[in-house]
Design a protein around this motif. Sequence first.
Motif, PDB file in Angstrom:
ATOM      1  N   TRP A   1     -25.203  -9.689 -17.404  1.00  0.00           N
ATOM      2  CA  TRP A   1     -25.150  -8.570 -18.346  1.00  0.00           C
ATOM      3  C   TRP A   1     -24.035  -8.749 -19.370  1.00  0.00           C
ATOM      4  N   THR A   2     -22.957  -9.411 -18.972  1.00  0.00           N
ATOM      5  CA  THR A   2     -21.804  -9.595 -19.851  1.00  0.00           C
ATOM      6  C   THR A   2     -22.057 -10.680 -20.885  1.00  0.00           C
TER       7      THR A   2
ATOM      8  N   VAL B   1     -23.490  -8.819 -13.003  1.00  0.00           N
ATOM      9  CA  VAL B   1     -22.542  -8.359 -14.026  1.00  0.00           C
ATOM     10  C   VAL B   1     -22.267  -9.488 -15.025  1.00  0.00           C
TER      11      VAL B   1
END
Length: 157
Positions: A144-145, A141
């Motif tokens: 992806w962030t 995550v």
Amino acid sequence: MVRTSLVGLALGALVAAPLIAGGIAGLAPGALLQSGVAGLIAGVDLVGWVFVPQLVLGIAVFSLALQQIASRAAGLRAHPSPDWLDPAVESALLLGMLGTISGMVSGFAGLSPDELEPGPLVYSLGVALRSSFVGFLIALVGVWTKDRPPAAATGSA
């Protein structure tokens, strides 16, 4: 201005949702706190001692991801990734591996082949694998962030 306030209202509703749900279910605020502590203890038991720092990293990374999703949905300008994101991603991966090693050591430590019982061993291996899973999930995550710099323009000068 209106978009910003709608995003603030939506985020406020997300924060208040557990309290509202507890009130609807008839839980007192003290019961909600006890339930949260019991959940933390269950998480530590399920993933191992690395769950606590993983929880802190997970909250930080997932809240940043939620903030970016809400900003994009509201059409607001994206802010650059904070400086702490790269070390947080690396730490999540390392904590996951540390939890794996710790679970493996606790599963096999001091056992002779004659004392080997599958139940406790399988439990320790499960803790080890869940620790890795949580670490990799947080790191994924976080990756992806992370905002990407625009691609360099190609061309001759």
